[in-house]
Structure formats: structure tokens, C-alpha cells
Design a protein around this motif. Sequence first.
Motif, mmCIF file in Angstrom:
data_model
loop_
_atom_site.group_PDB
_atom_site.id
_atom_site.type_symbol
_atom_site.label_atom_id
_atom_site.label_comp_id
_atom_site.label_asym_id
_atom_site.label_seq_id
_atom_site.Cartn_x
_atom_site.Cartn_y
_atom_site.Cartn_z
ATOM 1 N N GLU A 23 -42.616 16.873 -40.485
ATOM 2 C CA GLU A 23 -43.673 17.417 -39.635
ATOM 3 C C GLU A 23 -43.159 18.590 -38.805
ATOM 4 O O GLU A 23 -43.874 19.584 -38.602
ATOM 5 N N ARG A 27 -44.692 22.462 -38.985
ATOM 6 C CA ARG A 27 -45.135 23.218 -37.813
ATOM 7 C C ARG A 27 -44.386 24.542 -37.685
ATOM 8 O O ARG A 27 -44.967 25.540 -37.258
ATOM 9 N N ASP A 257 -46.126 21.251 -28.677
ATOM 10 C CA ASP A 257 -47.026 21.571 -29.792
ATOM 11 C C ASP A 257 -46.378 22.441 -30.851
ATOM 12 O O ASP A 257 -46.681 22.308 -32.038
ATOM 13 N N SER A 258 -45.479 23.338 -30.462
ATOM 14 C CA SER A 258 -44.906 24.302 -31.396
ATOM 15 C C SER A 258 -43.384 24.305 -31.314
ATOM 16 O O SER A 258 -42.825 24.639 -30.268
#
Length: 395
Positions: A23, A27, A257-258
Amino acid sequence: MQTDPGTAVRTFEIHIPEEDIAEMRRRIIATRWPSKELVKDRSQGVQLAMIEELARYWSTDYDWRRCEASLNALPQFMTEIDGVDIHFIHVRSRHENALPLIVTHGWPGSVIELLGVVAPLTDPTAHGARVEDAFDVVVPSLPGYGFSAEPTELGWNPGRMAAAWVELMRRLGYTRYVAQGGDVGAAVTDAMGRQAPEGLLGIHMNLLVPALGSAESADSDEERAALDALTTFRTSGNGYLIEQNTRPQTIGYALLDSPVAMAAWMLDHDTDSYYKISRAFLDKEPSGDLTRDRILDNITLYWLVGAGASAAREYWEGAQAMARGAGKTPPAVTLPVGFTTFPGEIFRAPRSWVERSYPNVTYFNEVDKGGHFAAWEEPELFATEVRAAFRALRT
């Protein structure tokens, strides 16, 4: 006698699920990139070419399992202190009469920045030093960093962390020990010195924390150069500091998130280390142990455990503690203090400033290489300094 489960020391190993790594890569690849900066230096922030190359290497060639294996090769433990699970590495020297030492990392670092000094400190004869210079080494993860748990209540400032480290050393059975720290770790170590717990023999630091928040003299060329560097930092180099001191939760959304946003935020720390890291990726020219893989080991750890916001909150806690203490004179550090000035640090602390902050400076040295991440970049030199700083305290 039964052991209190709340104070038990448990063994610990790292096993990150493969889907978490997949994951992360997904990303990274899906990053939405900004346009290129309009300047030729870092004055607008992390440069696009560098972070694009970092992302390329991270998503294609980097291997977290190598880092995981190196961490699991060391004795790791977990213990609950003051309601928070604390992760730490604890390596006992094979030599008798080793001096216990607790070493504290900072931000944007982790225990990973200190891995290179464990062997030189615990096994000095294998690194050209004397058997009498051996240490038992304890390397804890700060609360909210790495594999330590996030605090769920307010108040985890450097003073509270210092008290937790005192309890950790007591729990490990050490009645005489020394402490070392840089960056946030210097703030924690400074606080340990001011608390002066029984058994703490002395401290060593490589960042002069008191100078960051005070007006210092500029009576010599050395002092003027240090003040100029501090002024530059305060006016154009401390964006991360202002944000984390005041609004850590806000930046936390991007950091969780990033992966690329988190990497950029972590790398935009100080000029010296930024350009060293940039050269490692763009020119394949690492500075000491600041290699591509080791840099990404640290960034990947932050991402996999989701430490972006919780680590940033530590700055807020420190700022709140400073605001509460404004106008008050903190307890003096009367214990022996050692200090090493590394040339690439945010500012080169002159001896005069160090002695103004600490009345009992028993060791001071300026070395010719290394920067803010001194233990990470130059582990052998760092270990040499730590040995020298504490040599007189062993008897």
C-alpha cells in the motif's frame, strides 16, 4: 513474587504485514506532483528533482525487509512507563564494567539514526578503542515515534520524557549511568540533567538547546558566526518548527495520507543535511552513513507506524512547556556536561555559549565533519566523542 504486568519488560520483534508495504508503494506511485520550484536552491522547499528520484528509488529498489532484519538482529524490548508503551533497544557489552548509556534520538529521526553507534560503543576494542571505554547501550523510541505508543493525553514534553528515561534505567537495574542526545534528544537529555536523578553521572549533547530560545552574545568571531547561522535558521529555515510548535494536527493529515509528502516534510529540516541527502539520491554520493537506503529506512519507519502527526505533536508539547516556563529560571545543570560541536549543525555552538548554559562543562570539542545527524552520518567519530566525554566519569 509476581511481576507487575504494567512494569514488565517484554521482548519485541518487528513484523510489518506485506500488504502495508504494498500500500505504501501504491501511494508513492500515485503521488500528484507539483510543478518545479522557481529557484535554483532550496529556498522554496524540497526540490522536485530530488524528491522525484527519492520516490522512484523508494517504489522500485528499496527493501524494507533488510531494515526490519537489521532491527530484529538487535535485542528489542517494550515496557509501559507512565501509561505509554516504550520501545527500546538494549545491547549489553561483552566487556566487564561497561558504563550504562541511554542515547535519545530526535525529529525527524528515530532509533535508526543511532544504529551505527551501537557496535562502536558496546564493543570498543573491535573499533580501535580501549576495553575501558565500553558501554551498555539503551536506545529508546520517543513516545509517539517508531514503535513506542502514541500518548493519549497531554503533557508528554521533554521533562516528562526525561522522567520516563530515568524510570527505564531504574527498571533495567542500572544505578549509575550517563545520557546523550541530539535534537529533541538533546532537550530530553538537558531535562534529565536539570532533574539530576540519583544515579545520573553526567550528560553529553551535540545541539545546544538553550541557545535556540534565547538571545546569545556575539562578542567574538565565533559567536558572531553562530548568531548569524541562528538568525538565518529563525528567519528562513524553521518552517517545520513553527508548524509543529503551533499546528501539528494540521500537517498530520498530509503526513498520514501521502508517503511522498511525509518524506518531503522530513527532509526539509536543515540546509546541511538537506544537500547531503540530495547528493545521495541525485549524484549517488552519500555523506558517511547517510546513504539512500538508510535515509529511506527512517522515512519508511515513520510511514509504516503512522508516526507523522504524533511525532509532530511532541514539538507542540515542548512549545507549551516553554510558554509555561517563560520568565522563570530553570534549575541549573550541576552535573558534568560534555558537548561536541559538529560543523554542519544548524549553528556551531561556541564553547562560551555552552559554558553560559551549563556551569559544569567537563568536556568540549569541535570536530571537523558531521552535521545535525552526527551519529547517523559519522558513527565512528560520534562514538569517539561519547567515549571521551564520559571517560572521566567512570571511576
